[in-house]
Design a protein around this motif. Structure first.
Motif, PDB file in Angstrom:
ATOM      1  N   MET A  25       0.908  -1.241  -0.007  1.00 13.12           N
ATOM      2  CA  MET A  25      -0.109  -0.108   0.024  1.00 13.12           C
ATOM      3  C   MET A  25       0.910   1.238   0.119  1.00 13.12           C
ATOM      4  O   MET A  25       1.642   1.165   0.947  1.00 13.12           O
ATOM      5  N   ALA A  26       0.619   2.225  -0.666  1.00 11.66           N
ATOM      6  CA  ALA A  26       1.469   3.444  -1.124  1.00 11.66           C
ATOM      7  C   ALA A  26       1.229   4.368   0.032  1.00 11.66           C
ATOM      8  O   ALA A  26       0.121   4.431   0.536  1.00 11.66           O
ATOM      9  N   THR A  27       2.353   5.035   0.678  1.00  9.65           N
ATOM     10  CA  THR A  27       1.884   6.148   1.486  1.00  9.65           C
ATOM     11  C   THR A  27       2.721   7.287   1.085  1.00  9.65           C
ATOM     12  O   THR A  27       3.546   7.121   0.156  1.00  9.65           O
ATOM     13  N   SER A  28       2.162   8.436   1.372  1.00 13.87           N
ATOM     14  CA  SER A  28       2.677   9.743   0.906  1.00 13.87           C
ATOM     15  C   SER A  28       2.726  11.008   2.048  1.00 13.87           C
ATOM     16  O   SER A  28       2.509  10.616   3.353  1.00 13.87           O
ATOM     17  N   ARG A  29       3.357  11.911   1.624  1.00 13.13           N
ATOM     18  CA  ARG A  29       3.447  13.050   2.471  1.00 13.13           C
ATOM     19  C   ARG A  29       2.451  14.245   1.968  1.00 13.13           C
ATOM     20  O   ARG A  29       2.213  14.434   0.837  1.00 13.13           O
ATOM     21  N   TYR A  30       1.505  14.557   2.636  1.00 13.19           N
ATOM     22  CA  TYR A  30       0.436  15.408   2.574  1.00 13.19           C
ATOM     23  C   TYR A  30       0.527  17.033   3.098  1.00 13.19           C
ATOM     24  O   TYR A  30       0.955  17.134   4.431  1.00 13.19           O
ATOM     25  N   ALA A  31       0.260  17.992   2.555  1.00 12.04           N
ATOM     26  CA  ALA A  31       0.396  19.390   3.131  1.00 12.04           C
ATOM     27  C   ALA A  31      -1.129  19.870   3.133  1.00 12.04           C
ATOM     28  O   ALA A  31      -1.814  19.799   2.079  1.00 12.04           O
ATOM     29  N   LEU A  32      -1.642  20.450   4.272  1.00  9.84           N
ATOM     30  CA  LEU A  32      -2.880  20.963   4.314  1.00  9.84           C
ATOM     31  C   LEU A  32      -2.649  22.120   4.848  1.00  9.84           C
ATOM     32  O   LEU A  32      -1.859  22.475   5.750  1.00  9.84           O
ATOM     33  N   ARG A  33      -3.540  23.163   4.228  1.00  7.35           N
ATOM     34  CA  ARG A  33      -3.280  24.716   4.625  1.00  7.35           C
ATOM     35  C   ARG A  33      -4.682  24.805   5.182  1.00  7.35           C
ATOM     36  O   ARG A  33      -5.711  24.645   4.680  1.00  7.35           O
ATOM     37  N   LEU A  34      -4.691  25.388   6.655  1.00 10.79           N
ATOM     38  CA  LEU A  34      -5.585  25.599   7.191  1.00 10.79           C
ATOM     39  C   LEU A  34      -6.102  27.174   7.330  1.00 10.79           C
ATOM     40  O   LEU A  34      -4.934  27.833   7.092  1.00 10.79           O
ATOM     41  N   ARG A  35      -7.403  27.663   7.652  1.00 12.51           N
ATOM     42  CA  ARG A  35      -7.790  28.768   7.711  1.00 12.51           C
ATOM     43  C   ARG A  35      -7.150  29.527   8.791  1.00 12.51           C
ATOM     44  O   ARG A  35      -6.836  30.641   8.779  1.00 12.51           O
ATOM     45  N   GLU A  36      -7.030  28.730   9.900  1.00 12.17           N
ATOM     46  CA  GLU A  36      -6.562  29.593  11.252  1.00 12.17           C
ATOM     47  C   GLU A  36      -5.305  28.680  11.832  1.00 12.17           C
ATOM     48  O   GLU A  36      -5.708  27.209  11.599  1.00 12.17           O
ATOM     49  N   PRO A  37      -4.647  28.975  12.748  1.00 10.95           N
ATOM     50  CA  PRO A  37      -3.776  28.058  13.214  1.00 10.95           C
ATOM     51  C   PRO A  37      -4.168  27.017  13.968  1.00 10.95           C
ATOM     52  O   PRO A  37      -5.559  26.804  14.356  1.00 10.95           O
ATOM     53  N   ILE A  38      -3.475  25.850  13.857  1.00 14.09           N
ATOM     54  CA  ILE A  38      -3.812  24.398  14.252  1.00 14.09           C
ATOM     55  C   ILE A  38      -3.988  24.644  16.054  1.00 14.09           C
ATOM     56  O   ILE A  38      -3.006  25.320  16.415  1.00 14.09           O
ATOM     57  N   ALA A  39      -4.862  24.182  16.596  1.00  8.79           N
ATOM     58  CA  ALA A  39      -4.925  24.325  18.201  1.00  8.79           C
ATOM     59  C   ALA A  39      -3.607  23.382  18.571  1.00  8.79           C
ATOM     60  O   ALA A  39      -3.539  22.223  18.055  1.00  8.79           O
ATOM     61  N   ARG A  40      -3.102  23.785  19.496  1.00  9.74           N
ATOM     62  CA  ARG A  40      -1.924  23.136  20.141  1.00  9.74           C
ATOM     63  C   ARG A  40      -2.477  21.804  20.775  1.00  9.74           C
ATOM     64  O   ARG A  40      -1.822  20.663  20.284  1.00  9.74           O
ATOM     65  N   SER A  41      -3.560  21.617  21.235  1.00 13.60           N
ATOM     66  CA  SER A  41      -4.233  20.402  21.941  1.00 13.60           C
ATOM     67  C   SER A  41      -4.162  19.383  20.738  1.00 13.60           C
ATOM     68  O   SER A  41      -3.921  18.104  20.887  1.00 13.60           O
ATOM     69  N   LEU A  42      -4.795  19.935  19.743  1.00 18.54           N
ATOM     70  CA  LEU A  42      -5.106  18.906  18.294  1.00 18.54           C
ATOM     71  C   LEU A  42      -3.824  18.670  18.026  1.00 18.54           C
ATOM     72  O   LEU A  42      -3.501  17.366  17.342  1.00 18.54           O
ATOM     73  N   LEU A  43      -2.880  19.259  17.744  1.00 22.73           N
ATOM     74  CA  LEU A  43      -1.561  19.243  17.241  1.00 22.73           C
ATOM     75  C   LEU A  43      -0.920  17.973  18.186  1.00 22.73           C
ATOM     76  O   LEU A  43      -0.380  17.054  17.542  1.00 22.73           O
ATOM     77  N   ASP A  44      -1.055  17.743  19.408  1.00 17.78           N
ATOM     78  CA  ASP A  44      -0.571  16.872  20.247  1.00 17.78           C
ATOM     79  C   ASP A  44      -1.232  15.273  19.955  1.00 17.78           C
ATOM     80  O   ASP A  44      -0.542  14.414  19.957  1.00 17.78           O
ATOM     81  N   VAL A  45      -2.688  15.621  19.525  1.00 14.53           N
ATOM     82  CA  VAL A  45      -3.300  14.504  19.190  1.00 14.53           C
ATOM     83  C   VAL A  45      -2.788  13.826  17.896  1.00 14.53           C
ATOM     84  O   VAL A  45      -2.578  12.681  17.958  1.00 14.53           O
ATOM     85  N   LEU A  46      -2.598  14.783  17.059  1.00 16.40           N
ATOM     86  CA  LEU A  46      -2.112  14.144  15.873  1.00 16.40           C
ATOM     87  C   LEU A  46      -0.619  13.525  15.755  1.00 16.40           C
ATOM     88  O   LEU A  46      -0.586  12.799  15.379  1.00 16.40           O
ATOM     89  N   ARG A  47      -0.052  14.197  16.504  1.00 14.94           N
ATOM     90  CA  ARG A  47       1.317  13.643  16.742  1.00 14.94           C
ATOM     91  C   ARG A  47       1.399  12.275  17.580  1.00 14.94           C
ATOM     92  O   ARG A  47       2.265  11.505  17.123  1.00 14.94           O
TER      93      ARG A  47
END
Length: 72
Positions: A1-23
């Motif tokens: 299965m192929a994997t890739s790198r993606y860039a997402l541009r958000l309207r506003e900064p990402i919340a620090r708490s969400l960034l911790d969850v994503l990491r």
């Protein structure tokens, strides 16, 4: 299965708490833009892309663009 790198541009900064969850859920997550409006996520398959977009949607983060990024 192929994997890739993606860039997402958000309207506003990402919340620090969400960034911790994503990491904790995804292999590599970074925010190279000084204002935190760009999110780079590595090693995503189709299911992970869907999970990422759903998580952003559920936390009221508006995605302006979603594209495959160059591997550097």
């Amino acid at each position: 299965m192929a994997t890739s790198r993606y860039a997402l541009r958000l309207r506003e900064p990402i919340a620090r708490s969400l960034l911790d969850v994503l990491r904790s859920r995804f292999d590599q997550v970074s925010t190279p833009a000084a204002d935190g409006t760009v999110l780079i996520v590595d090693n995503l398959d189709q299911a992970a892309v869907r999970a990422l977009l759903t998580l952003l949607w559920d936390t009221s983060h508006e995605v302006l663009s979603f594209s495959e990024a160059n591997q550097e």
